[in-house]
Design a protein around this motif. Structure first.
Motif, mmCIF file in Angstrom:
data_model
loop_
_atom_site.group_PDB
_atom_site.id
_atom_site.type_symbol
_atom_site.label_atom_id
_atom_site.label_comp_id
_atom_site.label_asym_id
_atom_site.label_seq_id
_atom_site.Cartn_x
_atom_site.Cartn_y
_atom_site.Cartn_z
ATOM 1 N N LYS A 1 65.512 32.479 52.347
ATOM 2 C CA LYS A 1 66.138 32.286 53.664
ATOM 3 C C LYS A 1 65.341 33.020 54.744
ATOM 4 C CE LYS A 1 70.697 32.401 55.768
ATOM 5 N NZ LYS A 1 72.101 32.819 55.614
ATOM 6 N N ARG B 1 62.153 33.695 54.697
ATOM 7 C CA ARG B 1 60.848 33.029 54.856
ATOM 8 C C ARG B 1 60.965 31.562 55.275
ATOM 9 N NH1 ARG B 1 57.540 35.007 49.501
ATOM 10 N NH2 ARG B 1 57.719 37.231 49.839
ATOM 11 N N ASP B 2 62.172 31.078 55.476
ATOM 12 C CA ASP B 2 62.438 29.668 55.848
ATOM 13 C C ASP B 2 61.857 28.695 54.830
ATOM 14 O OD1 ASP B 2 63.907 30.243 58.118
ATOM 15 O OD2 ASP B 2 62.112 30.396 59.357
ATOM 16 N N ASN C 1 63.798 27.022 52.615
ATOM 17 C CA ASN C 1 64.871 26.122 52.132
ATOM 18 C C ASN C 1 64.538 24.680 52.332
ATOM 19 O OD1 ASN C 1 66.290 28.244 51.241
ATOM 20 N ND2 ASN C 1 67.658 28.353 52.986
#
Length: 171
Positions: A166, A168-169, A171
């Motif tokens: 989450k 580190r983006d 998803n």
């Protein structure tokens, strides 16, 4: 007395139930304060509380007798509760280091069935938190309170894969 009023009382009792916390005493020490009139004795309690499912807190308090010091320390522990991630094998997700004062605590996850390999206050904190398989080492000072707080700092730094993803983006 009517039946409806007793039903309401029963419902209140059921809704007030809180999770059961385990309390473990780390240390009780007798401390004294020197005043004009002489020495004033009191007791300091260091207590670890936890639900053995991932919540743990350390509390410290002083009072004129042991029982009140323990109660106050327990209340302080409730105020300082933290939540930590525990794996399916009842271990920690990754290696972690915690520092507090001159104390340094290193924790590593361990295989299932190895147990808590730690000493002193760190062992108590891990057992009350519900961690069953971990290797920990205390470095630096052997002060019980600072080692307990260093282990809490280490447990606060634990993250799960989903939390890192989450951040580190991914998803």
């Amino acid at each position: 007395m009517s039946d409806s009023s007793t039903d309401v009382r029963k419902q209140r009792r059921v809704t007030r139930r809180q999770p059961k916390f385990a309390e473990r005493l780390i240390k009780i020490s007798r401390v004294s304060k020197v005043t004009k009139g002489g020495k004033k004795l009191s007791f300091r309690a260091v207590v670890v509380i936890g639900d053995e499912k991932g919540k743990v807190g350390v509390g410290v308090a002083k009072a004129d007798d042991v029982v009140n010091a323990f109660k106050k320390a327990k209340a302080d522990g409730h105020k300082n509760l933290i939540e930590l991630p525990i794996t399916k094998s009842l271990s920690i997700p990754h290696n972690v280091v915690g520092n507090y004062g001159a104390c340094k605590v290193i924790m590593r996850p361990s295989i299932e069935g190895s147990g808590v390999i730690a000493g002193g206050a760190v062992r108590i904190v891990l057992e009350v938190a519900g961690v069953k398989n971990v290797i920990a080492k205390q470095l630096g000072s052997n002060n019980l309170l600072n080692n307990a707080r260093a282990s809490i700092c280490a447990l606060q730094n634990l993250t799960t894969k989903s939390q890192v993803a989450k951040i580190r983006d991914l998803n």
